[in-house]
Design a protein around this motif. Structure first.
Motif, PDB file in Angstrom:
ATOM      1  N   ARG A  39       0.840  -1.213   0.000  1.00 42.27           N
ATOM      2  CA  ARG A  39       0.000   0.000   0.000  1.00 42.27           C
ATOM      3  C   ARG A  39       0.868   1.253   0.000  1.00 42.27           C
ATOM      4  NH1 ARG A  39      -5.227  -1.137   3.946  1.00 42.27           N
ATOM      5  NH2 ARG A  39      -6.134  -2.734   2.636  1.00 42.27           N
ATOM      6  N   LYS A  40       1.937   1.215   0.764  1.00 42.83           N
ATOM      7  CA  LYS A  40       2.822   2.381   0.828  1.00 42.83           C
ATOM      8  C   LYS A  40       3.465   2.632  -0.526  1.00 42.83           C
ATOM      9  CE  LYS A  40       5.208   2.993   4.747  1.00 42.83           C
ATOM     10  NZ  LYS A  40       6.341   2.892   5.699  1.00 42.83           N
ATOM     11  N   HIS A  43       1.308   4.415  -2.725  1.00 44.89           N
ATOM     12  CA  HIS A  43       0.863   5.711  -2.196  1.00 44.89           C
ATOM     13  C   HIS A  43      -0.571   5.677  -1.693  1.00 44.89           C
ATOM     14  CE1 HIS A  43       4.127   8.332  -4.272  1.00 44.89           C
ATOM     15  NE2 HIS A  43       4.535   7.728  -3.189  1.00 44.89           N
ATOM     16  N   TYR A  44      -1.010   4.526  -1.217  1.00 47.75           N
ATOM     17  CA  TYR A  44      -2.351   4.380  -0.638  1.00 47.75           C
ATOM     18  C   TYR A  44      -3.447   4.793  -1.624  1.00 47.75           C
ATOM     19  CZ  TYR A  44       0.436   4.152   3.574  1.00 47.75           C
ATOM     20  OH  TYR A  44       1.372   3.815   4.501  1.00 47.75           O
ATOM     21  N   ASP A  47      -6.000   0.667  -2.565  1.00 50.68           N
ATOM     22  CA  ASP A  47      -5.838  -0.387  -1.558  1.00 50.68           C
ATOM     23  C   ASP A  47      -6.352  -1.733  -2.076  1.00 50.68           C
ATOM     24  OD1 ASP A  47      -4.737   1.472   0.048  1.00 50.68           O
ATOM     25  OD2 ASP A  47      -6.411   1.625   1.459  1.00 50.68           O
ATOM     26  N   ARG A 122       3.889  18.702  -4.458  1.00 55.82           N
ATOM     27  CA  ARG A 122       3.530  17.299  -4.224  1.00 55.82           C
ATOM     28  C   ARG A 122       3.059  16.633  -5.512  1.00 55.82           C
ATOM     29  NH1 ARG A 122      -1.014  17.323  -0.806  1.00 55.82           N
ATOM     30  NH2 ARG A 122      -2.150  16.331  -2.483  1.00 55.82           N
ATOM     31  N   VAL A 125       5.991  15.962  -7.701  1.00 51.79           N
ATOM     32  CA  VAL A 125       6.784  14.809  -7.249  1.00 51.79           C
ATOM     33  C   VAL A 125       6.083  13.506  -7.653  1.00 51.79           C
ATOM     34  CG1 VAL A 125       7.678  13.595  -5.216  1.00 51.79           C
ATOM     35  CG2 VAL A 125       7.858  16.071  -5.354  1.00 51.79           C
ATOM     36  N   GLU A 126       4.760  13.465  -7.459  1.00 51.12           N
ATOM     37  CA  GLU A 126       4.028  12.247  -7.822  1.00 51.12           C
ATOM     38  C   GLU A 126       4.137  11.960  -9.318  1.00 51.12           C
ATOM     39  OE1 GLU A 126       0.039  12.683  -6.426  1.00 51.12           O
ATOM     40  OE2 GLU A 126       0.559  12.189  -4.359  1.00 51.12           O
ATOM     41  N   LEU A 129       7.635  10.819 -10.141  1.00 53.18           N
ATOM     42  CA  LEU A 129       7.819   9.423  -9.711  1.00 53.18           C
ATOM     43  C   LEU A 129       7.204   8.456 -10.716  1.00 53.18           C
ATOM     44  CD1 LEU A 129       7.158   9.050  -5.874  1.00 53.18           C
ATOM     45  CD2 LEU A 129       9.181   8.353  -7.142  1.00 53.18           C
ATOM     46  N   LEU A 141      12.174   4.208  -3.526  1.00 55.75           N
ATOM     47  CA  LEU A 141      11.091   4.209  -2.535  1.00 55.75           C
ATOM     48  C   LEU A 141      11.420   3.304  -1.349  1.00 55.75           C
ATOM     49  CD1 LEU A 141       7.804   4.329  -4.630  1.00 55.75           C
ATOM     50  CD2 LEU A 141       9.196   6.183  -3.709  1.00 55.75           C
ATOM     51  N   TYR A 145      11.112   5.394   1.811  1.00 57.22           N
ATOM     52  CA  TYR A 145       9.895   5.114   2.583  1.00 57.22           C
ATOM     53  C   TYR A 145      10.108   4.048   3.655  1.00 57.22           C
ATOM     54  CZ  TYR A 145       7.155   7.648  -0.951  1.00 57.22           C
ATOM     55  OH  TYR A 145       6.636   8.602  -1.778  1.00 57.22           O
TER      56      TYR A 145
ATOM     57  N   GLN B  53       8.966  12.435   1.408  1.00 51.82           N
ATOM     58  CA  GLN B  53       8.292  12.185   2.688  1.00 51.82           C
ATOM     59  C   GLN B  53       6.963  12.937   2.748  1.00 51.82           C
ATOM     60  OE1 GLN B  53       8.869  10.001   5.031  1.00 51.82           O
ATOM     61  NE2 GLN B  53      10.654   9.278   3.891  1.00 51.82           N
ATOM     62  N   VAL B  55       5.055  13.682   0.227  1.00 57.03           N
ATOM     63  CA  VAL B  55       4.105  12.958  -0.630  1.00 57.03           C
ATOM     64  C   VAL B  55       3.527  11.765   0.118  1.00 57.03           C
ATOM     65  CG1 VAL B  55       3.943  11.475  -2.664  1.00 57.03           C
ATOM     66  CG2 VAL B  55       5.071  13.682  -2.828  1.00 57.03           C
ATOM     67  N   LEU B  56       4.410  11.039   0.802  1.00 59.15           N
ATOM     68  CA  LEU B  56       3.949   9.857   1.537  1.00 59.15           C
ATOM     69  C   LEU B  56       2.997  10.257   2.658  1.00 59.15           C
ATOM     70  CD1 LEU B  56       4.183   6.800   1.977  1.00 59.15           C
ATOM     71  CD2 LEU B  56       6.038   7.254   3.566  1.00 59.15           C
ATOM     72  N   ALA B  59      -0.305  11.234   1.245  1.00 58.23           N
ATOM     73  CA  ALA B  59      -1.044  10.055   0.774  1.00 58.23           C
ATOM     74  C   ALA B  59      -1.661   9.320   1.954  1.00 58.23           C
ATOM     75  CB  ALA B  59      -0.112   9.136  -0.004  1.00 58.23           C
ATOM     76  N   SER B  63      -5.610   8.944   2.586  1.00 61.25           N
ATOM     77  CA  SER B  63      -6.164   7.599   2.725  1.00 61.25           C
ATOM     78  C   SER B  63      -7.018   7.513   3.982  1.00 61.25           C
ATOM     79  CB  SER B  63      -5.022   6.589   2.772  1.00 61.25           C
ATOM     80  OG  SER B  63      -5.525   5.333   3.083  1.00 61.25           O
ATOM     81  N   ARG B  67     -11.166   7.181   4.128  1.00 67.57           N
ATOM     82  CA  ARG B  67     -11.817   6.065   4.823  1.00 67.57           C
ATOM     83  C   ARG B  67     -12.834   6.580   5.827  1.00 67.57           C
ATOM     84  NH1 ARG B  67      -6.521   2.905   5.819  1.00 67.57           N
ATOM     85  NH2 ARG B  67      -6.234   2.151   3.753  1.00 67.57           N
TER      86      ARG B  67
END
Lengths: 187, 166
Positions: A39-40, A43-44, A47, A122, A125-126, A129, A141, A145, B53, B55-56, B59, B63, B67
């Motif tokens: 999932r990470k 980038h979630y 899912d 952001r 960057v996405e 990537l 990553l 990450y 970081q 971006v993560l 995200a 998420s 939810r």
């Protein structure tokens, strides 16, 4: 990051004999960490896809448990999952590019210039990537990450240590080039 | 020995990931003190790490938020849900009871005796339905039952030619 997930030799023997109980033991222990990992990397954003990849990884392990020893089961699973994520990136790269271009046109048409600087960076960057070749993206990553050591990535992806160092370095160089093209301020 | 900047940039990348030996770190530090270009490269790598970081984190937050918005509004509070559940349970009981009552025998029905029960093959559907009706409602004795059966056999014989001509 080091993995503390270990299995008995009996589990590996069971996997080799296609024993469902052994597979259930592995699934019980590995489903959580593997799902978080995938999932990470995604980038979630999907899912359901992550869950599919995890499931397919277990199926792949069940079909061909080519693991040398019981303490390699977890890294074998992570490797399968990472490869499946890479496959997904490759398949989706063209489609994503088209969707992104359409999205950019729509954004420009709607005059969405009120985004904050942070949001724009952001997005850039996405996008960068997603343009980064998968063979560079995954090692980058994993260090950024997951904070994996190079040696762990080498084992995970079946690469040499020198190759991992080179890929991470090139990933950074390419990312900065791509981000500069998107007018993100770098020195 | 002078090495090209490309060599030191690899070291910068590795230093960010904590992979340098103290000796390599010393070499790099000396080079950085002399080379503005590599200092900029180091700043860029660090900024890239920070951007990734962010971006993560974004995200993860998106998420979690999606939810929450997807699930929470659909749930009612406990005080609202309990009476609704009770009402639903009562409704199910009432409807289920009504449905089951169709299968209960009438109050004045006799228990079935299988001795003189005719086979469904011998009687057509309407005759069998009528037989059951009389058996349950009106049959005072087995003799009466037998006479009723005989009457229906006659009825069958009577209707058989007409059925055959259809």
């Amino acid at each position: 990051m080091t993995h503390s997930l270990t299995f008995d030799k009996s589990v590996l023997d069971g996997l080799r004999q296609r024993d469902n109980t052994a597979l259930a033991v592995v699934v019980d222990q590995m489903r959580g960490p593997l799902t978080r990992f995938v999932r990470k990397l995604l980038h979630y954003q999907d899912d359901a896809l992550a869950d599919d990849i995890v499931q397919e990884s277990f199926i792949a392990l069940h079909r061909s448990p080519n693991v040398q020893s019981a303490d390699k089961i977890h890294s074998y699973l992570f490797r399968i999952a990472a490869n499946k994520v890479t496959d997904h990136w490759r398949r989706a790269s063209r489609q994503r590019r088209l969707v992104r271009q359409a999205g950019q046109r729509q954004s420009l048409a709607r005059g969405e210039d009120d985004m904050t600087e942070k949001t724009l960076v952001r997005l850039a960057v996405e996008q960068s990537l997603s343009e980064l070749p998968a063979k560079y993206r995954l090692p980058l990553l994993l260090v950024e990450y997951e904070h994996y050591a190079y040696q762990e990535i080498a084992e995970l992806l079946g690469l040499s240590l020198a190759n991992v160092k080179t890929r991470v370095f090139r990933a950074r160089e390419k990312m900065i080039t791509l981000l500069k093209q998107r007018e993100v301020t770098y020195e | 020995m002078n090495k090209p900047c490309a060599y030191y940039r690899r070291l910068i990348s590795r230093r960010i990931d904590g992979d340098l030996s103290p000796e390599e770190n010393g070499h790099l530090q000396r080079h950085l003190s002399l080379c503005a270009s590599c200092r900029r490269a180091q700043a860029n790598y660090r900024q890239l790490s920070e951007n990734l970081q962010n971006v993560l984190t974004a995200a993860q937050e998106n998420s979690t938020t999606s939810r929450k918005t997807a699930v929470l509004p659909r749930r009612r509070s406990r005080t609202v849900r309990r009476p609704l559940a009770l009402a639903a349970a009562a409704m199910v009981l009432v409807i289920g009871g009504l449905w089951l009552s169709r299968f209960l025998p009438p109050n004045n029905a006799r228990p079935n005796t299988t001795a003189s029960r005719p086979s469904a093959k011998n009687l057509d559907t309407s005759a069998w339905t009528t037989y059951r009706y009389y058996r349950q409602k009106k049959a005072p004795s087995d003799d009466y039952d037998e006479s009723l059966l005989a009457a229906f056999r006659t009825y069958q014989d009577f209707t058989a030619p007409a059925d055959a001509n259809r």
